[in-house]
Design an enzyme around this catalytic site. Structure first.
Site, PDB file in Angstrom:
ATOM      1  N   GLY A 137       4.845   9.558  -8.580  1.00 25.85           N
ATOM      2  CA  GLY A 137       5.645   8.402  -9.409  1.00 25.85           C
ATOM      3  C   GLY A 137       6.611   8.561  -7.821  1.00 25.85           C
ATOM      4  N   ARG A 153       0.700  -1.444  -0.151  1.00 23.83           N
ATOM      5  CA  ARG A 153      -0.224   0.042   0.353  1.00 23.83           C
ATOM      6  C   ARG A 153       0.585   1.550  -0.143  1.00 23.83           C
ATOM      7  NH1 ARG A 153      -3.397   3.373   4.373  1.00 23.83           N
ATOM      8  NH2 ARG A 153      -5.110   4.129   3.072  1.00 23.83           N
ATOM      9  N   GLU A 164       4.296  14.823   2.564  1.00 25.70           N
ATOM     10  CA  GLU A 164       3.258  13.304   1.862  1.00 25.70           C
ATOM     11  C   GLU A 164       2.549  12.324   2.713  1.00 25.70           C
ATOM     12  OE1 GLU A 164       4.753  12.634  -2.549  1.00 25.70           O
ATOM     13  OE2 GLU A 164       3.897  10.456  -1.618  1.00 25.70           O
ATOM     14  N   VAL A 218       1.296   9.110  -6.417  1.00 25.92           N
ATOM     15  CA  VAL A 218       1.247  11.036  -5.792  1.00 25.92           C
ATOM     16  C   VAL A 218       2.489  11.151  -6.592  1.00 25.92           C
ATOM     17  CG1 VAL A 218       1.718  12.954  -4.392  1.00 25.92           C
ATOM     18  CG2 VAL A 218       0.334  10.697  -3.683  1.00 25.92           C
ATOM     19  N   ASP A 238       8.879   7.441  -6.212  1.00 25.51           N
ATOM     20  CA  ASP A 238      10.464   8.223  -6.475  1.00 25.51           C
ATOM     21  C   ASP A 238      10.179   8.333  -4.651  1.00 25.51           C
ATOM     22  OD1 ASP A 238       8.444   9.887  -5.083  1.00 25.51           O
ATOM     23  OD2 ASP A 238       9.390  11.661  -6.067  1.00 25.51           O
ATOM     24  N   ASP A 291      -9.388  -9.109   2.616  1.00 26.55           N
ATOM     25  CA  ASP A 291      -9.836 -10.558   2.411  1.00 26.55           C
ATOM     26  C   ASP A 291     -10.918 -11.810   3.229  1.00 26.55           C
ATOM     27  OD1 ASP A 291     -10.126 -13.069   1.072  1.00 26.55           O
ATOM     28  OD2 ASP A 291      -8.518 -13.105  -0.202  1.00 26.55           O
ATOM     29  N   HIS A 337       0.882   4.312  -2.749  1.00 27.40           N
ATOM     30  CA  HIS A 337       0.023   5.778  -2.741  1.00 27.40           C
ATOM     31  C   HIS A 337       2.003   6.412  -3.128  1.00 27.40           C
ATOM     32  CE1 HIS A 337      -2.709   5.705   0.335  1.00 27.40           C
ATOM     33  NE2 HIS A 337      -3.066   4.810  -0.482  1.00 27.40           N
ATOM     34  N   ASP A 338       2.864   5.803  -3.270  1.00 25.74           N
ATOM     35  CA  ASP A 338       4.141   6.994  -3.035  1.00 25.74           C
ATOM     36  C   ASP A 338       3.959   7.052  -4.815  1.00 25.74           C
ATOM     37  OD1 ASP A 338       6.437   7.754  -3.311  1.00 25.74           O
ATOM     38  OD2 ASP A 338       7.937   6.074  -4.111  1.00 25.74           O
ATOM     39  N   ASP A 387      -3.788 -14.672  -3.672  1.00 26.22           N
ATOM     40  CA  ASP A 387      -4.529 -15.552  -4.830  1.00 26.22           C
ATOM     41  C   ASP A 387      -5.805 -14.551  -5.271  1.00 26.22           C
ATOM     42  OD1 ASP A 387      -6.772 -14.586  -2.872  1.00 26.22           O
ATOM     43  OD2 ASP A 387      -6.667 -16.870  -1.471  1.00 26.22           O
ATOM     44  N   HIS A 402      -6.174  -5.612  -2.860  1.00 30.02           N
ATOM     45  CA  HIS A 402      -7.052  -6.722  -1.451  1.00 30.02           C
ATOM     46  C   HIS A 402      -7.264  -7.597  -1.263  1.00 30.02           C
ATOM     47  CE1 HIS A 402      -8.516  -2.130  -2.114  1.00 30.02           C
ATOM     48  NE2 HIS A 402      -7.436  -1.811  -1.047  1.00 30.02           N
ATOM     49  N   THR A 403      -6.216  -7.769  -1.829  1.00 32.26           N
ATOM     50  CA  THR A 403      -6.370  -9.754  -1.495  1.00 32.26           C
ATOM     51  C   THR A 403      -5.519  -9.947  -0.043  1.00 32.26           C
ATOM     52  OG1 THR A 403      -5.640 -12.637  -1.859  1.00 32.26           O
ATOM     53  CG2 THR A 403      -4.480 -10.578  -3.037  1.00 32.26           C
ATOM     54  N   ASN A 430      -3.987  10.191   4.142  1.00 32.74           N
ATOM     55  CA  ASN A 430      -2.541   9.365   4.069  1.00 32.74           C
ATOM     56  C   ASN A 430      -2.355   8.822   5.901  1.00 32.74           C
ATOM     57  OD1 ASN A 430      -2.109   8.515   1.967  1.00 32.74           O
ATOM     58  ND2 ASN A 430      -0.060   9.806   1.762  1.00 32.74           N
TER      59      ASN A 430
HETATM   60  C1  HEM Z   1      -9.910   0.919  -6.695  1.00 29.83           C
HETATM   61  C2  HEM Z   1      -9.128   1.830  -5.499  1.00 29.83           C
HETATM   62  C3  HEM Z   1      -8.324   1.702  -4.157  1.00 29.83           C
HETATM   63  C4  HEM Z   1      -9.522   1.591  -2.850  1.00 29.83           C
HETATM   64  C5  HEM Z   1     -10.239   3.237  -2.772  1.00 29.83           C
HETATM   65  C6  HEM Z   1      -8.297   2.189  -1.970  1.00 29.83           C
HETATM   66  C7  HEM Z   1      -9.025   2.073  -0.761  1.00 29.83           C
HETATM   67  C8  HEM Z   1      -7.896   1.576   0.625  1.00 29.83           C
HETATM   68  C9  HEM Z   1      -8.813   1.368   2.106  1.00 29.83           C
HETATM   69  C10 HEM Z   1      -9.422   2.505   2.568  1.00 29.83           C
HETATM   70  C11 HEM Z   1      -8.226   1.041   2.771  1.00 29.83           C
HETATM   71  C12 HEM Z   1      -7.386   0.820   4.286  1.00 29.83           C
HETATM   72  C13 HEM Z   1      -6.848   1.192   4.595  1.00 29.83           C
HETATM   73  C14 HEM Z   1      -6.844   1.330   5.756  1.00 29.83           C
HETATM   74  O1  HEM Z   1      -7.111   1.531   6.545  1.00 29.83           O
HETATM   75  O2  HEM Z   1      -5.667   1.467   6.666  1.00 29.83           O
HETATM   76  C15 HEM Z   1      -7.041   0.156   1.675  1.00 29.83           C
HETATM   77  C16 HEM Z   1      -5.554  -0.883   1.655  1.00 29.83           C
HETATM   78  C17 HEM Z   1      -4.696  -1.422   0.936  1.00 29.83           C
HETATM   79  N1  HEM Z   1      -4.429  -1.214  -0.297  1.00 29.83           N
HETATM   80 FE1  HEM Z   1      -6.102  -0.852  -1.175  1.00 29.83          FE
HETATM   81  N2  HEM Z   1      -7.577   1.335  -2.487  1.00 29.83           N
HETATM   82  C18 HEM Z   1      -7.602   1.187  -3.802  1.00 29.83           C
HETATM   83  C19 HEM Z   1      -6.374   0.798  -4.674  1.00 29.83           C
HETATM   84  C20 HEM Z   1      -5.632  -0.128  -3.870  1.00 29.83           C
HETATM   85  C21 HEM Z   1      -4.311  -0.164  -5.459  1.00 29.83           C
HETATM   86  C22 HEM Z   1      -4.026  -0.498  -6.751  1.00 29.83           C
HETATM   87  C23 HEM Z   1      -3.396  -0.985  -4.293  1.00 29.83           C
HETATM   88  C24 HEM Z   1      -1.866  -1.692  -4.287  1.00 29.83           C
HETATM   89  C25 HEM Z   1      -1.287  -2.364  -5.653  1.00 29.83           C
HETATM   90  C26 HEM Z   1      -4.059  -1.274  -3.064  1.00 29.83           C
HETATM   91  C27 HEM Z   1      -3.266  -1.664  -2.025  1.00 29.83           C
HETATM   92  C28 HEM Z   1      -3.730  -2.115  -0.463  1.00 29.83           C
HETATM   93  C29 HEM Z   1      -3.679  -2.827   0.083  1.00 29.83           C
HETATM   94  C30 HEM Z   1      -2.243  -3.437   0.511  1.00 29.83           C
HETATM   95  C31 HEM Z   1      -3.818  -2.308   1.169  1.00 29.83           C
HETATM   96  C32 HEM Z   1      -3.259  -3.037   2.733  1.00 29.83           C
HETATM   97  C33 HEM Z   1      -3.052  -2.097   3.807  1.00 29.83           C
HETATM   98  C34 HEM Z   1      -2.442  -2.012   5.504  1.00 29.83           C
HETATM   99  O3  HEM Z   1      -3.333  -4.005   5.325  1.00 29.83           O
HETATM  100  O4  HEM Z   1      -1.722  -1.660   6.447  1.00 29.83           O
HETATM  101  N3  HEM Z   1      -4.910  -0.252  -3.019  1.00 29.83           N
HETATM  102  N4  HEM Z   1      -7.320   0.354   0.284  1.00 29.83           N
HETATM  103  C1  NAG Z   2      -6.863  12.405  11.835  1.00 28.50           C
HETATM  104  C2  NAG Z   2      -7.479  12.935  10.494  1.00 28.50           C
HETATM  105  O1  NAG Z   2      -7.263  14.122   9.650  1.00 28.50           O
HETATM  106  N1  NAG Z   2      -7.783  11.611   9.138  1.00 28.50           N
HETATM  107  C3  NAG Z   2      -8.388  11.631   8.388  1.00 28.50           C
HETATM  108  C4  NAG Z   2      -7.393  10.657   7.759  1.00 28.50           C
HETATM  109  O2  NAG Z   2      -7.820   9.829   6.240  1.00 28.50           O
HETATM  110  C5  NAG Z   2      -9.078   9.954   6.214  1.00 28.50           C
HETATM  111  C6  NAG Z   2      -9.921   9.572   4.923  1.00 28.50           C
HETATM  112  O3  NAG Z   2      -9.219   8.557   3.860  1.00 28.50           O
HETATM  113  C7  NAG Z   2     -10.666  11.060   6.447  1.00 28.50           C
HETATM  114  O4  NAG Z   2     -11.554  10.881   6.722  1.00 28.50           O
HETATM  115  C8  NAG Z   2      -9.673  11.624   8.288  1.00 28.50           C
HETATM  116  O5  NAG Z   2     -10.115  12.836   8.724  1.00 28.50           O
END
Ligand code: HEM
Ligand code: NAG
Ligand code: NAG
Ligand code: NAG
Ligand code: NAG
Length: 331
Positions: free
Chosen positions: A72, A62, A88, A70, A74, A247, A66-67, A255, A194-195, A94
């Site tokens: 590239g 993740r 960032e 935003v 980098d 998942d 994100h890197d 998977d 998200h698997t 973030n």
């Molecule tokens: C369709 C667009 C996407 C949305 C709206 C989205 C949104 C999110 C959100 C809200 C979370 C939960 C973060 C948290 O609560 O800490 C998350 C987790 C995650 N996202 Fe996405 N995401 C998207 C696409 C992607 C893509 C393209 C990747 C990587 C190539 C990715 C990788 C991950 C991973 C690995 C997690 C789990 C992070 C963890 O367990 O610490 N996501 N995502």
């Molecule tokens: C403390 C704070 O500003 N948290 C923000 C982090 O990002 C989420 C969106 O993913 C915001 O809803 C929170 O307010």
């Protein structure tokens, strides 16, 4: 004063060349001579970190995503905020970026600096660590071309609108990815990430509490799943750390179960679920749900593409001494 040639002409030409050129400087064997132990140091660091903290793989994937989105790939996301600059990684959206992933990069950088000081960029560390971790938890192996430099800029203000949000519509998501050159199919393949990993309850709470006048939860969610999530998240307002697996069936295995879940109302985020309904994305969800080989192929290609997005080479970047700070302090 008159120029003998139309001056902007060669300049324009160079500008057009510069994009493919910087990418073509990358290669998988970039460090073979200058840091021969790069591959093994990365593999060792990644393996021991993942074994001790199994959430590292998802967190790192993740962070890398994100890197890259935003400005590239980098390593701008690794920079710490200082009194002069809100970086960032501290943009509001973030704040949930995972600490284990930052820690992994620090460990790898420390080991690499001992072996080959000043050679390996933080951007390359993050790209390679992400690939190694994906493979380690059951996902595909793909080539990571190396030679990225670390960027000179990291600004919280740049994050807005670049990173997809769980309250976006599928059309908005398609736009966010299209702005970086990714098709709807590539977006669906990448989101197969998200698997693995977690989401905090606040990211999906509106789907399980007070959803509408007639239904406590999103009626398209499998009812027992909604019920279980309500239990998991019952205290989330007091304890914002509460979270659920992305998942639910195979939470730590890379998977194609994520797509199979979506078809059965077991998607966690509203956006996950929406991908399995919208006519522009549903065909790809169905394809990847039925064929893991195809998912791995397309995910690999999309990751290789993501991994070179907006990279800096040559004098457009530097090799940082420490991954969380620019080499020269800027006010
Ligand atoms: C369709 C667009 C996407 C949305 C709206 C989205 C949104 C999110 C959100 C809200 C979370 C939960 C973060 C948290 O609560 O800490 C998350 C987790 C995650 N996202 Fe996405 N995401 C998207 C696409 C992607 C893509 C393209 C990747 C990587 C190539 C990715 C990788 C991950 C991973 C690995 C997690 C789990 C992070 C963890 O367990 O610490 N996501 N995502
Ligand atoms: C403390 C704070 O500003 N948290 C923000 C982090 O990002 C989420 C969106 O993913 C915001 O809803 C929170 O307010
Ligand atoms: C999504 O939520 C954020 C706040 O968390 C808000 O700033 C943003 O405007 C929302 N976007 C959409 C498309 O509703
Ligand atoms: C849902 O609504 C009830 C009653 O309107 C309220 O007491 C409760 O706090 C709400 N729950 C959440 C999580 O918003
Ligand atoms: C699954 O995808 C692979 C790779 O594209 C392909 O070779 C194979 O024929 C597909 N399998 C099925 C059952 O469609």
């Amino acid at each position: 004063m008159a120029f003998p040639f139309p001056f902007p002409f060669p300049l324009l030409f160079l500008l057009f060349l510069s994009i493919p050129f910087s990418e073509s400087k990358l290669s998988v064997d970039y460090y073979t001579k200058t840091c021969p132990d790069f591959d093994s140091i990365m593999r060792e660091t990644v393996t021991s970190k993942q074994i001790n903290s199994p959430t590292t793989a998802a967190g790192t994937l993740r962070l890398f995503f994100h890197d890259c989105m935003v400005d590239g790939c980098d390593a701008s996301v690794l920079i710490s905020t200082n009194p002069f600059n809100k970086a960032e990684r501290d943009a509001d959206i973030n704040l949930s970026l995972p600490g284990d992933a930052f820690d992994l990069v620090v460990r790898a950088k420390t080991a690499l600096e001992l072996s080959c000081p000043g050679i390996v960029s933080c951007a390359d560390i993050l790209a390679q660590a992400t690939r190694d971790l994906i493979t380690m938890v059951g996902g595909p192996f793909y080539n990571v071309r190396l030679g990225r430099k670390d960027g000179f800029e990291s600004k919280a203000g740049l994050v807005n609108g670049q990173v997809p949000q769980p309250n976006m519509s599928v059309n908005q998501l398609i736009k966010v990815f299209a702005a970086k050159g990714f098709s709807a199919q590539e977006m669906v393949a990448l989101t197969g990430a998200h698997t693995i990993g977690f989401s905090h309850c606040k990211e999906f709470s509106h789907r399980i509490y007070n959803y509408s006048k007639t239904s406590p939860s999103d009626p398209e969610m499998y009812p027992k799943y909604a019920e279980a999530l309500r239990k998991t998240c019952s205290n989330y307002l007091k304890d914002p750390g509460m979270s659920a697996f992305n998942d639910i069936m195979t939470p730590s295995k890379f998977d194609n179960m994520y797509y199979q879940n979506l078809q059965r109302g077991l998607g966690l985020l509203a956006t996950d679920h929406a991908l399995s309904k919208h006519p522009r994305t549903k065909p790809f969800v169905d394809l990847y749900a039925s064929n893991q080989t195809k998912f791995f192929e397309d995910f690999s290609h999309a990751m290789e593409k993501l991994s070179v997005f907006g990279i800096k080479t040559g004098r457009k970047g530097e090799v940082r001494h420490k991954c969380d700070a620019f080499n020269t302090i800027k006010a």
